[in-house]
Design a protein around this motif. Structure first.
Motif, PDB file in Angstrom:
ATOM      1  N   PRO A 266       0.814  -1.230   0.000  1.00 46.17           N
ATOM      2  CA  PRO A 266       0.000   0.000   0.000  1.00 46.17           C
ATOM      3  C   PRO A 266       0.847   1.279   0.000  1.00 46.17           C
ATOM      4  O   PRO A 266       0.518   2.246  -0.683  1.00 46.17           O
ATOM      5  CB  PRO A 266      -0.828  -0.127   1.278  1.00 46.17           C
ATOM      6  CG  PRO A 266      -0.907  -1.594   1.531  1.00 46.17           C
ATOM      7  CD  PRO A 266       0.428  -2.146   1.081  1.00 46.17           C
ATOM      8  N   MET A 267       1.939   1.269   0.741  1.00 51.60           N
ATOM      9  CA  MET A 267       2.794   2.457   0.785  1.00 51.60           C
ATOM     10  C   MET A 267       3.442   2.680  -0.581  1.00 51.60           C
ATOM     11  O   MET A 267       3.477   3.808  -1.085  1.00 51.60           O
ATOM     12  CB  MET A 267       3.876   2.310   1.855  1.00 51.60           C
ATOM     13  CG  MET A 267       4.782   3.520   1.950  1.00 51.60           C
ATOM     14  SD  MET A 267       6.031   3.413   3.239  1.00 51.60           S
ATOM     15  CE  MET A 267       7.026   2.074   2.629  1.00 51.60           C
TER      16      MET A 267
ATOM     17  N   ARG B 119       2.382   1.688  -3.544  1.00 51.28           N
ATOM     18  CA  ARG B 119       1.366   2.108  -4.521  1.00 51.28           C
ATOM     19  C   ARG B 119       0.951   3.565  -4.306  1.00 51.28           C
ATOM     20  O   ARG B 119       0.693   4.290  -5.268  1.00 51.28           O
ATOM     21  CB  ARG B 119       0.154   1.180  -4.473  1.00 51.28           C
ATOM     22  CG  ARG B 119       0.407  -0.158  -5.184  1.00 51.28           C
ATOM     23  CD  ARG B 119      -0.836  -1.003  -5.289  1.00 51.28           C
ATOM     24  NE  ARG B 119      -1.258  -1.574  -4.024  1.00 51.28           N
ATOM     25  CZ  ARG B 119      -0.729  -2.657  -3.457  1.00 51.28           C
ATOM     26  NH1 ARG B 119       0.259  -3.301  -4.056  1.00 51.28           N
ATOM     27  NH2 ARG B 119      -1.177  -3.103  -2.309  1.00 51.28           N
ATOM     28  N   ALA B 120       0.923   4.008  -3.053  1.00 52.41           N
ATOM     29  CA  ALA B 120       0.499   5.384  -2.747  1.00 52.41           C
ATOM     30  C   ALA B 120       1.583   6.418  -3.053  1.00 52.41           C
ATOM     31  O   ALA B 120       1.272   7.581  -3.285  1.00 52.41           O
ATOM     32  CB  ALA B 120       0.094   5.488  -1.279  1.00 52.41           C
ATOM     33  N   THR B 121       2.838   6.006  -3.063  1.00 50.34           N
ATOM     34  CA  THR B 121       3.919   6.988  -3.191  1.00 50.34           C
ATOM     35  C   THR B 121       4.719   6.891  -4.490  1.00 50.34           C
ATOM     36  O   THR B 121       5.586   7.727  -4.724  1.00 50.34           O
ATOM     37  CB  THR B 121       4.894   6.887  -2.004  1.00 50.34           C
ATOM     38  OG1 THR B 121       5.448   5.574  -1.962  1.00 50.34           O
ATOM     39  CG2 THR B 121       4.196   7.211  -0.692  1.00 50.34           C
TER      40      THR B 121
ATOM     41  N   PRO C 183       3.966   7.090  -8.235  1.00 48.15           N
ATOM     42  CA  PRO C 183       2.953   7.277  -9.280  1.00 48.15           C
ATOM     43  C   PRO C 183       3.346   6.671 -10.628  1.00 48.15           C
ATOM     44  O   PRO C 183       2.494   6.261 -11.394  1.00 48.15           O
ATOM     45  CB  PRO C 183       2.812   8.796  -9.381  1.00 48.15           C
ATOM     46  CG  PRO C 183       4.078   9.343  -8.826  1.00 48.15           C
ATOM     47  CD  PRO C 183       4.579   8.345  -7.823  1.00 48.15           C
TER      48      PRO C 183
END
Length: 133
Positions: free
Chosen positions: A32-33, A35-37, A39
Motif C-alpha cells: 500500500p505504501m 502504490r500510494a507513493t 505514481p
C-alpha cells in the motif's frame, strides 16, 4: 542465493529490481505504501536499476543520495524489516554470489542510515536528581 561465481550484469540488476518490487507490492505493509507513493512505477524501476547499476557495476548512472527521496515516508521499524526480507529474497533469487554480497552490504548500510534519519529516537529514562549512577 545463486552459487554462480561470475560478475553481475545489467540483466541481473533488472531481474533484481523487478523481483524486489513484485515482492514488495505483494506485501500487506509495503504494497500500500509503494502504490500510494510511486505514481510512475516503470519510471521508478529505471531509477532503481540505475542506482544498483552504479553500486554493483560502477556505471555512474545514478548520482547523489537515495535518502532525500525517501525521507518523507511515514515508516516504522516493521517497514525496514519487511524491506530487508523482500530485498534479501530478491537478491538470493537473482544475483551471482559476489554481487549478492555487495548488494546486501549496501542494503544493510542504507537501512541503518535510513533508520537513523527516519525513525524517532528511542525514549530514554532520565535519572532523578541525586540518583546514584
Amino acid at each position: 542465493m545463486t552459487t554462480e561465481h561470475r560478475e553481475a550484469t545489467e540483466a541481473d540488476i533488472t531481474a533484481l529490481v523487478a523481483r524486489f518490487y513484485a515482492l514488495a507490492l505483494e506485501d500487506d505493509l509495503l504494497g500500500p505504501m509503494f502504490r500510494a507513493t510511486i505514481p510512475d512505477l516503470e519510471g521508478h524501476l529505471r531509477i532503481v536499476e540505475n542506482f544498483w547499476s552504479t553500486h554493483l557495476l560502477g556505471t555512474a548512472r545514478y548520482a547523489g543520495s537515495a535518502y532525500p527521496q525517501h525521507v518523507h515516508l511515514k515508516v516504522e521499524p516493521a517497514h525496514f524489516d519487511r524491506w530487508m526480507a523482500a530485498f534479501t529474497r530478491a537478491v538470493d533469487e537473482t544475483l551471482p554470489v559476489a554481487a549478492a554480497d555487495s548488494a546486501m552490504r549496501r542494503a544493510r548500510q542504507m537501512t541503518s542510515a535510513f533508520k537513523a534519519g527516519m525513525l524517532p529516537l528511542p525514549a530514554t529514562r532520565h535519572r532523578s536528581a541525586g540518583a546514584a549512577g
